[in-house]
Every structure is written in structure tokens, then in C-alpha cells.
Motif scaffolding. Sequence first.
Motif, PDB file in Angstrom:
ATOM      1  N   GLN A 248      -3.240   5.406  -8.882  1.00  0.00           N
ATOM      2  CA  GLN A 248      -2.581   6.703  -8.991  1.00  0.00           C
ATOM      3  C   GLN A 248      -3.531   7.799  -9.481  1.00  0.00           C
ATOM      4  OE1 GLN A 248       0.938   7.482  -8.350  1.00  0.00           O
ATOM      5  NE2 GLN A 248       0.616   5.613  -7.170  1.00  0.00           N
TER       6      GLN A 248
ATOM      7  N   GLN B 272      -5.972   8.656  -6.730  1.00  0.00           N
ATOM      8  CA  GLN B 272      -5.299   9.443  -5.695  1.00  0.00           C
ATOM      9  C   GLN B 272      -5.167  10.902  -6.117  1.00  0.00           C
ATOM     10  OE1 GLN B 272      -1.701   7.756  -3.905  1.00  0.00           O
ATOM     11  NE2 GLN B 272      -2.337   5.717  -4.561  1.00  0.00           N
TER      12      GLN B 272
ATOM     13  N   TRP C 260       0.978  12.016  -1.708  1.00  0.00           N
ATOM     14  CA  TRP C 260       0.521  11.403  -0.463  1.00  0.00           C
ATOM     15  C   TRP C 260       1.684  10.867   0.363  1.00  0.00           C
ATOM     16  CZ3 TRP C 260      -3.806  12.798   1.336  1.00  0.00           C
ATOM     17  CH2 TRP C 260      -4.875  13.099   0.495  1.00  0.00           C
TER      18      TRP C 260
ATOM     19  N   ALA D  58       0.831  -1.207   0.000  1.00  0.00           N
ATOM     20  CA  ALA D  58       0.000   0.000   0.000  1.00  0.00           C
ATOM     21  C   ALA D  58       0.863   1.255   0.000  1.00  0.00           C
ATOM     22  CB  ALA D  58      -0.931  -0.002   1.213  1.00  0.00           C
TER      23      ALA D  58
ATOM     24  N   ASN E 185       2.433   1.995  -3.245  1.00  0.00           N
ATOM     25  CA  ASN E 185       1.477   2.472  -4.246  1.00  0.00           C
ATOM     26  C   ASN E 185       1.109   3.940  -4.054  1.00  0.00           C
ATOM     27  OD1 ASN E 185      -0.352   1.975  -6.482  1.00  0.00           O
ATOM     28  ND2 ASN E 185      -2.027   2.143  -4.994  1.00  0.00           N
ATOM     29  N   LEU E 186       1.566   4.552  -2.958  1.00  0.00           N
ATOM     30  CA  LEU E 186       1.233   5.957  -2.717  1.00  0.00           C
ATOM     31  C   LEU E 186       1.862   6.854  -3.780  1.00  0.00           C
ATOM     32  CD1 LEU E 186       1.599   6.484   1.148  1.00  0.00           C
ATOM     33  CD2 LEU E 186      -0.513   6.523  -0.187  1.00  0.00           C
ATOM     34  N   SER E 187       1.109   7.847  -4.197  1.00  0.00           N
ATOM     35  CA  SER E 187       1.644   8.840  -5.123  1.00  0.00           C
ATOM     36  C   SER E 187       2.655   9.716  -4.377  1.00  0.00           C
ATOM     37  CB  SER E 187       0.516   9.714  -5.676  1.00  0.00           C
ATOM     38  OG  SER E 187      -0.031  10.523  -4.639  1.00  0.00           O
TER      39      SER E 187
ATOM     40  N   GLY F 127      -3.328   4.122  -0.189  1.00  0.00           N
ATOM     41  CA  GLY F 127      -2.490   3.328  -1.077  1.00  0.00           C
ATOM     42  C   GLY F 127      -3.088   1.994  -1.464  1.00  0.00           C
ATOM     43  N   SER F 128      -3.897   1.427  -0.581  1.00  0.00           N
ATOM     44  CA  SER F 128      -4.468   0.105  -0.863  1.00  0.00           C
ATOM     45  C   SER F 128      -5.774   0.176  -1.651  1.00  0.00           C
ATOM     46  CB  SER F 128      -4.710  -0.654   0.450  1.00  0.00           C
ATOM     47  OG  SER F 128      -5.647   0.033   1.268  1.00  0.00           O
TER      48      SER F 128
END
Length: 239
Positions: free
Chosen positions: A55, A58, A32, A24, A27-29, A50-51
Amino acid sequence: MEHSKKDPKSFIVTDDYFIDLLTALTNLSPYWMKQLKQGSIKLQWAVQIGSRLDQEQQRRYMEWLQDTLVPDKWMGKVLHAFSMNMPEWAVHHVLRIYKLEEKTRAAIIMYNDLMALYEEIILNFEYEFLEGGWPEEDELLEQILHGVEKELQSLADQAGAHHKKDYRDYGDSSTDSYDRLASLQGCPYPVLIGLKPDAGAEQIRAQSRRLLKKLHPDHGGSACLFDLVKKAYDTYSQQ
């Protein structure tokens, strides 16, 4: 989690919980991730973002929050809406419904028949919302959301009519009026004020305090309803 044999400074993650957490966070931009490092958001919320959001989601979520002030209690609803790719106008509409839902509940809390209808409306609304059962077409989605809003407003209007009738019929504070009103309700006091029959004394006191403010005659409330709640509040305050 264990040390790597090739690099003592590295770790091999084998626990599913940590794998999901790291996935997670990965996967964060960049935006974030920066918010997380600065302490602007908590780790738990960063993991949720993230989960659940890709993108692009987000990015939309970030831009929407920059223009919209959302109470913390509804942040989860907004996150879910973006994870379902709801259009921004619909997210605003959903929040409007939740605000109206709170006002409606406060207005009808003394009327069990209206509370039953209210619970059915909210149950269906949340089920469709959380399970993603709404249509993707804007026109159909707008009809559904507008319908829910209209139903809640109708309940609030009916509560207003009930309140006026109660005030006309039981507007005095006589013992006779008190007894007649209590007998009409035909239910335990906790249920009468919108709680479960086995609600604790502290819950009852808190709910009663809220109702006393709303029902006070100086604020346009019914003297008899005020006395009904006040008498019970005094009783439970001694417990």
C-alpha cells in the motif's frame, strides 16, 4: 472455479492463476482500484501493481507518476524500482540512464568494438537493477548510477571521434573508398549495422533506413558510409 453449494451466486476459486489474480486485485489501493474501474489502466497492469507493490509503495508510485511523464516502454522499469523501494531521485536517474542508453546505441551502432563494450555495460547494469544488487545507501547508489552514465557517455564520445575519422578518411563516394571501408569492417552487413548475422530482410531494411537518415551528408554524415548503407539497402529492398 465452481459454484458454492451454500450460495449459488458465489464461486469457489481453486485455480492458482485466479487466486493470484484476485489476491493482487484485493491488494490494490482505493486509488488504483478506481483507475481500473474507470478504464484508466488495464487489468494486466493493475495486477502487476497489486502483486508487486504494498500500500505504501502504491501511494509513492501514484504520487511520483502524477509529477512525471514516463513513456510506456519504461513503465515496467519504474514499477520495479518502486517495488525495490528505490528513492525517487534514483528512479529519475535510472530513467535518465535508459534514455542515454538509447542515444548511445544509435551513436555507436556502426562500431562493433564499442557495441561490445556497450552490451557489457548494459548487461551488468540491468542485472544489478533487476536483481536488486544495488546498495541502499544513497551515496553509494549515486556513485554506481553516475558511473554507468559516465561509461555510456564515454562510448558516445568515442563514437563521435570515430565518426570524424571516418569522414576524414572516407569522406568521398569513390568506389575505392567504399571498398576500403568495407574491407576494414570485415563482417557481414547485418552485423555491421548492429543486427544479428541471420537478421531478416525486413529487419535489415528498417535498420538501414534509420542509418540512412543519420548518415546523410546533408546532415553532417559521411558520404562513403551513406553509400555503403544505401547500396546494401537497395539490394535488400529487392528481396
